[in-house]
Each structure stands twice: as C-alpha cells, then as structure tokens.
Design a protein around this motif. Structure first.
Motif, PDB file in Angstrom:
ATOM      1  N   TYR A  39      48.267  41.228  23.697  1.00 51.66           N
ATOM      2  CA  TYR A  39      47.581  40.450  24.727  1.00 51.66           C
ATOM      3  C   TYR A  39      46.124  40.246  24.328  1.00 51.66           C
ATOM      4  O   TYR A  39      45.655  40.762  23.300  1.00 51.66           O
ATOM      5  CB  TYR A  39      47.652  41.186  26.071  1.00 51.66           C
ATOM      6  CG  TYR A  39      46.786  42.425  26.101  1.00 51.66           C
ATOM      7  CD1 TYR A  39      45.564  42.417  26.771  1.00 51.66           C
ATOM      8  CD2 TYR A  39      47.171  43.588  25.435  1.00 51.66           C
ATOM      9  CE1 TYR A  39      44.749  43.537  26.765  1.00 51.66           C
ATOM     10  CE2 TYR A  39      46.364  44.703  25.433  1.00 51.66           C
ATOM     11  CZ  TYR A  39      45.146  44.685  26.097  1.00 51.66           C
ATOM     12  OH  TYR A  39      44.333  45.781  26.085  1.00 51.66           O
ATOM     13  N   LEU A  40      45.419  39.496  25.162  1.00 47.91           N
ATOM     14  CA  LEU A  40      44.006  39.261  24.959  1.00 47.91           C
ATOM     15  C   LEU A  40      43.290  39.760  26.209  1.00 47.91           C
ATOM     16  O   LEU A  40      43.524  39.259  27.301  1.00 47.91           O
ATOM     17  CB  LEU A  40      43.781  37.759  24.759  1.00 47.91           C
ATOM     18  CG  LEU A  40      42.443  37.290  24.234  1.00 47.91           C
ATOM     19  CD1 LEU A  40      42.075  38.006  22.943  1.00 47.91           C
ATOM     20  CD2 LEU A  40      42.489  35.795  23.993  1.00 47.91           C
ATOM     21  N   ALA A  41      42.427  40.767  26.047  1.00 49.63           N
ATOM     22  CA  ALA A  41      41.750  41.388  27.194  1.00 49.63           C
ATOM     23  C   ALA A  41      40.885  40.393  27.960  1.00 49.63           C
ATOM     24  O   ALA A  41      40.700  40.525  29.168  1.00 49.63           O
ATOM     25  CB  ALA A  41      40.911  42.570  26.723  1.00 49.63           C
ATOM     26  N   SER A  42      40.399  39.376  27.273  1.00 50.59           N
ATOM     27  CA  SER A  42      39.531  38.399  27.938  1.00 50.59           C
ATOM     28  C   SER A  42      40.304  37.275  28.620  1.00 50.59           C
ATOM     29  O   SER A  42      39.716  36.394  29.235  1.00 50.59           O
ATOM     30  CB  SER A  42      38.555  37.807  26.919  1.00 50.59           C
ATOM     31  OG  SER A  42      39.269  37.188  25.879  1.00 50.59           O
ATOM     32  N   CYS A  43      41.614  37.299  28.525  1.00 48.09           N
ATOM     33  CA  CYS A  43      42.453  36.245  29.106  1.00 48.09           C
ATOM     34  C   CYS A  43      42.836  36.612  30.544  1.00 48.09           C
ATOM     35  O   CYS A  43      43.450  37.654  30.772  1.00 48.09           O
ATOM     36  CB  CYS A  43      43.698  36.075  28.237  1.00 48.09           C
ATOM     37  SG  CYS A  43      45.016  35.112  28.983  1.00 48.09           S
ATOM     38  N   ASP A  44      42.444  35.746  31.491  1.00 48.92           N
ATOM     39  CA  ASP A  44      42.732  36.005  32.909  1.00 48.92           C
ATOM     40  C   ASP A  44      44.222  36.143  33.173  1.00 48.92           C
ATOM     41  O   ASP A  44      44.649  37.004  33.936  1.00 48.92           O
ATOM     42  CB  ASP A  44      42.168  34.882  33.796  1.00 48.92           C
ATOM     43  CG  ASP A  44      40.647  34.918  33.856  1.00 48.92           C
ATOM     44  OD1 ASP A  44      40.067  35.993  33.587  1.00 48.92           O
ATOM     45  OD2 ASP A  44      40.042  33.872  34.148  1.00 48.92           O
ATOM     46  N   THR A  45      45.015  35.278  32.556  1.00 46.32           N
ATOM     47  CA  THR A  45      46.469  35.322  32.763  1.00 46.32           C
ATOM     48  C   THR A  45      47.034  36.654  32.276  1.00 46.32           C
ATOM     49  O   THR A  45      47.832  37.283  32.976  1.00 46.32           O
ATOM     50  CB  THR A  45      47.155  34.137  32.047  1.00 46.32           C
ATOM     51  OG1 THR A  45      46.565  32.926  32.507  1.00 46.32           O
ATOM     52  CG2 THR A  45      48.645  34.115  32.326  1.00 46.32           C
ATOM     53  N   CYS A  46      46.611  37.087  31.101  1.00 49.60           N
ATOM     54  CA  CYS A  46      47.074  38.380  30.566  1.00 49.60           C
ATOM     55  C   CYS A  46      46.677  39.517  31.509  1.00 49.60           C
ATOM     56  O   CYS A  46      47.484  40.399  31.805  1.00 49.60           O
ATOM     57  CB  CYS A  46      46.502  38.644  29.178  1.00 49.60           C
ATOM     58  SG  CYS A  46      47.253  37.652  27.869  1.00 49.60           S
ATOM     59  N   ARG A  47      45.432  39.486  31.985  1.00 47.26           N
ATOM     60  CA  ARG A  47      44.955  40.555  32.883  1.00 47.26           C
ATOM     61  C   ARG A  47      45.772  40.588  34.168  1.00 47.26           C
ATOM     62  O   ARG A  47      46.141  41.663  34.652  1.00 47.26           O
ATOM     63  CB  ARG A  47      43.470  40.364  33.209  1.00 47.26           C
ATOM     64  CG  ARG A  47      42.571  40.740  32.038  1.00 47.26           C
ATOM     65  CD  ARG A  47      41.161  41.037  32.488  1.00 47.26           C
ATOM     66  NE  ARG A  47      40.540  39.907  33.169  1.00 47.26           N
ATOM     67  CZ  ARG A  47      39.599  39.145  32.634  1.00 47.26           C
ATOM     68  NH1 ARG A  47      39.162  39.380  31.415  1.00 47.26           N
ATOM     69  NH2 ARG A  47      39.077  38.152  33.321  1.00 47.26           N
ATOM     70  N   LYS A  48      46.073  39.404  34.695  1.00 42.33           N
ATOM     71  CA  LYS A  48      46.858  39.312  35.936  1.00 42.33           C
ATOM     72  C   LYS A  48      48.264  39.896  35.710  1.00 42.33           C
ATOM     73  O   LYS A  48      48.776  40.648  36.534  1.00 42.33           O
ATOM     74  CB  LYS A  48      46.929  37.847  36.377  1.00 42.33           C
ATOM     75  CG  LYS A  48      47.331  37.664  37.829  1.00 42.33           C
ATOM     76  CD  LYS A  48      47.279  36.198  38.226  1.00 42.33           C
ATOM     77  CE  LYS A  48      48.597  35.555  37.842  1.00 42.33           C
ATOM     78  NZ  LYS A  48      48.664  34.117  37.963  1.00 42.33           N
ATOM     79  N   ILE A  49      48.866  39.548  34.588  1.00 40.83           N
ATOM     80  CA  ILE A  49      50.213  40.038  34.274  1.00 40.83           C
ATOM     81  C   ILE A  49      50.195  41.555  34.093  1.00 40.83           C
ATOM     82  O   ILE A  49      51.048  42.261  34.637  1.00 40.83           O
ATOM     83  CB  ILE A  49      50.775  39.322  33.018  1.00 40.83           C
ATOM     84  CG1 ILE A  49      51.078  37.852  33.363  1.00 40.83           C
ATOM     85  CG2 ILE A  49      52.021  40.036  32.488  1.00 40.83           C
ATOM     86  CD1 ILE A  49      51.352  36.971  32.155  1.00 40.83           C
ATOM     87  N   ILE A  50      49.217  42.052  33.362  1.00 40.72           N
ATOM     88  CA  ILE A  50      49.116  43.501  33.129  1.00 40.72           C
ATOM     89  C   ILE A  50      48.944  44.236  34.458  1.00 40.72           C
ATOM     90  O   ILE A  50      49.556  45.271  34.688  1.00 40.72           O
ATOM     91  CB  ILE A  50      47.976  43.825  32.137  1.00 40.72           C
ATOM     92  CG1 ILE A  50      48.409  43.392  30.729  1.00 40.72           C
ATOM     93  CG2 ILE A  50      47.618  45.306  32.167  1.00 40.72           C
ATOM     94  CD1 ILE A  50      47.310  43.411  29.681  1.00 40.72           C
ATOM     95  N   LYS A  51      48.136  43.662  35.356  1.00 39.29           N
ATOM     96  CA  LYS A  51      47.912  44.269  36.673  1.00 39.29           C
ATOM     97  C   LYS A  51      49.218  44.335  37.465  1.00 39.29           C
ATOM     98  O   LYS A  51      49.418  45.249  38.254  1.00 39.29           O
ATOM     99  CB  LYS A  51      46.876  43.442  37.436  1.00 39.29           C
ATOM    100  CG  LYS A  51      46.046  44.255  38.400  1.00 39.29           C
ATOM    101  CD  LYS A  51      44.940  43.417  39.017  1.00 39.29           C
ATOM    102  CE  LYS A  51      43.635  43.774  38.333  1.00 39.29           C
ATOM    103  NZ  LYS A  51      42.530  42.874  38.662  1.00 39.29           N
TER     104      LYS A  51
END
Length: 117
Positions: free
Chosen positions: A7-19
């Motif tokens: 993933y990319l830590a700076s990517c909002d979509t990735c962060r949302k999915i991880i959350k």
C-alpha cells in the motif's frame, strides 16, 4: 506464505481500507514508497496475478504525464515501470492465503474483509 498488503501510506483510499480491516487481521504491511518493491517481490506478485499489466495502474498521474496510454506497452515495459516508480502499482495489493487481490474495487475489498474476518 504470509498475508501481506502492499500500500501507499499517503494514499487516502489505502488508509481508509486499512482502517476498515479487522483489528485481529495478521498482515505484514509494506509501504511501497518507504520500501520500494524489489524485483523478487514483483516476480511473486506477477506469478500470482498472471501478468505485469494486471498489477499496473493506468490511473497513475505519471501514466498520463508520460503519455504511456499512447504507447504500445508490452509486459517487459509494465515490469520496468513497476520497478521504476511505486505510483504504477495498482493499490492496494493484498496477498491472502496464497491468492492476490489487486486494487480497491468494492468486490476486492469485500473478498479481503471476508477472508480476514
């Protein structure tokens, strides 16, 4: 094989999915900006995905700015670009129980959540 997410830590979509992932999910997290994918890792992803093109993001800003959509890209080109810059990897990429899930489509994320629950 370890369950893993690229993933990319700076990517909002990735962060949302991880959350949204279950807190109990045992995943190895791999931030592709901090820790670029090696050729060996890319080979593993390629074997699971069946092609480099499947791993390649045609939504990447660089794809547009480099005018790649007007070039006739081959598998070797996709591999080269994937190794050259992290932005070309379609994110996130999950490897779960030996299967690969590429990108953030609703279908993929639903499958991933089902496996991790």
């Amino acid at each position: 094989m370890t369950n893993k997410i690229y993933y990319l830590a700076s990517c909002d979509t990735c962060r949302k999915i991880i959350k949204s992932l279950p807190k109990t999910a045992s995943l190895e997290y791999h931030d592709i900006r901090q820790n670029p994918i090696t050729e060996q890792e890319l080979e593993v992803l390629h074997k699971l995905a069946g092609s480099y093109e499947a791993l390649f993001s045609k939504k990447a800003q660089l794809y547009k700015s480099m005018d790649l959509k007007n070039k006739n890209l081959q598998e070797s080109d996709y591999k080269k670009y994937l190794l050259e810059h992290y932005t070309f990897l379609s994110r996130p990429v999950f490897i779960l129980e030996g299967k690969i899930y590429i990108g953030n489509s609703q279908k993929n994320i639903t499958e991933v959540l089902k496996i991790l629950s």
